[in-house]
Design a protein around this motif. Structure first.
Motif, PDB file in Angstrom:
ATOM      1  N   ASN A 192       8.414  -8.480 -10.319  1.00  0.00           N
ATOM      2  CA  ASN A 192       8.977  -7.648 -11.379  1.00  0.00           C
ATOM      3  C   ASN A 192       9.292  -6.258 -10.844  1.00  0.00           C
ATOM      4  O   ASN A 192       8.383  -5.579 -10.354  1.00  0.00           O
ATOM      5  N   THR A 221      -1.330 -10.228 -12.498  1.00  0.00           N
ATOM      6  CA  THR A 221      -0.350  -9.433 -11.759  1.00  0.00           C
ATOM      7  C   THR A 221      -1.084  -8.414 -10.889  1.00  0.00           C
ATOM      8  O   THR A 221      -2.229  -8.057 -11.163  1.00  0.00           O
ATOM      9  N   VAL A 222      -0.380  -7.952  -9.877  1.00  0.00           N
ATOM     10  CA  VAL A 222      -0.910  -6.877  -9.038  1.00  0.00           C
ATOM     11  C   VAL A 222       0.254  -5.955  -8.690  1.00  0.00           C
ATOM     12  O   VAL A 222       1.304  -6.403  -8.247  1.00  0.00           O
ATOM     13  N   ASP A 223       0.067  -4.667  -8.936  1.00  0.00           N
ATOM     14  CA  ASP A 223       1.162  -3.728  -8.704  1.00  0.00           C
ATOM     15  C   ASP A 223       1.149  -3.237  -7.258  1.00  0.00           C
ATOM     16  O   ASP A 223       0.247  -3.582  -6.485  1.00  0.00           O
ATOM     17  N   PRO A 224       2.150  -2.446  -6.863  1.00  0.00           N
ATOM     18  CA  PRO A 224       2.206  -1.997  -5.468  1.00  0.00           C
ATOM     19  C   PRO A 224       0.981  -1.203  -5.036  1.00  0.00           C
ATOM     20  O   PRO A 224       0.668  -1.159  -3.837  1.00  0.00           O
ATOM     21  N   TYR A 237       7.725  -3.840  -5.964  1.00  0.00           N
ATOM     22  CA  TYR A 237       7.685  -4.696  -7.140  1.00  0.00           C
ATOM     23  C   TYR A 237       6.247  -5.014  -7.526  1.00  0.00           C
ATOM     24  O   TYR A 237       5.373  -5.140  -6.661  1.00  0.00           O
ATOM     25  N   THR A 238       6.003  -5.198  -8.802  1.00  0.00           N
ATOM     26  CA  THR A 238       4.760  -5.797  -9.261  1.00  0.00           C
ATOM     27  C   THR A 238       4.876  -7.310  -9.071  1.00  0.00           C
ATOM     28  O   THR A 238       5.862  -7.915  -9.516  1.00  0.00           O
ATOM     29  N   GLY A 267       3.155 -11.248  -9.327  1.00  0.00           N
ATOM     30  CA  GLY A 267       2.185 -11.922 -10.169  1.00  0.00           C
ATOM     31  C   GLY A 267       2.426 -13.405 -10.277  1.00  0.00           C
ATOM     32  O   GLY A 267       3.314 -13.964  -9.631  1.00  0.00           O
ATOM     33  N   THR A 299      -4.159  -7.062 -13.111  1.00  0.00           N
ATOM     34  CA  THR A 299      -4.405  -7.393 -14.512  1.00  0.00           C
ATOM     35  C   THR A 299      -4.529  -8.906 -14.627  1.00  0.00           C
ATOM     36  O   THR A 299      -3.918  -9.641 -13.845  1.00  0.00           O
ATOM     37  N   ARG A 320      -3.401  -2.484  -8.145  1.00  0.00           N
ATOM     38  CA  ARG A 320      -4.081  -2.633  -9.438  1.00  0.00           C
ATOM     39  C   ARG A 320      -3.741  -3.983 -10.059  1.00  0.00           C
ATOM     40  O   ARG A 320      -2.574  -4.341 -10.184  1.00  0.00           O
ATOM     41  N   ARG A 338      -2.572  -8.938  -2.805  1.00  0.00           N
ATOM     42  CA  ARG A 338      -1.275  -8.869  -2.162  1.00  0.00           C
ATOM     43  C   ARG A 338      -1.442  -8.231  -0.784  1.00  0.00           C
ATOM     44  O   ARG A 338      -2.342  -7.408  -0.565  1.00  0.00           O
TER      45      ARG A 338
END
Length: 121
Positions: free
Chosen positions: A100, A50-53, A32-33, A35, A58, A56, A71
């Motif tokens: 998310n 947010t931070v993705d798996p 999941y992303t 955030g 934003t 990365r 994370r």
């Protein structure tokens, strides 16, 4: 049990720092992303970061260069931290942790219960 647990809110003076943490219990969250969103009184909930798996990140323009998100994963638990610095009164809001899912899974997002951040002298 799949859940999000937030901690770290409170009262801080302008210019100060605060760290919010969110513990996402459940191995599903590794894809999941994650955030943080916030909602000030009388305003809509807005994205903070947010931070993705893949790690990365934003950021909203209003917090760029002041906030950092990270994370980490340990066993079946994933944590997402929001390090806030140079805080301003306009950062005052209830902050919500969000998870998310990838869009191709057709799943609903998860939300934490929220933690209050108040920036005031």
């Amino acid at each position: 049990q799949v859940q999000l647990e937030e901690s770290g809110g409170g009262l801080v003076q302008p210019g100060g720092s605060l760290k919010l943490s969110c513990l996402a219990s459940g191995s599903v969250f590794m894809v999941y992303t994650l955030g943080w969103y916030r909602q000030a009184p009388g305003q809509q909930r807005e994205l903070v970061a947010t931070v993705d798996p893949g790690g990365r990140a934003t950021f909203a323009d209003s917090v760029k260069d002041r906030f950092n998100i990270s994370r980490d994963r340990n066993d079946a638990k994933t944590t997402v931290d929001l390090q806030m610095s140079s805080l301003k009164p306009e950062d005052t809001a209830v902050y919500y942790c969000n998870a998310n899912p990838p869009t191709n899974l057709g799943l609903l997002p998860y939300w934490g219960q929220g933690t209050q951040v108040t920036v005031s002298s």
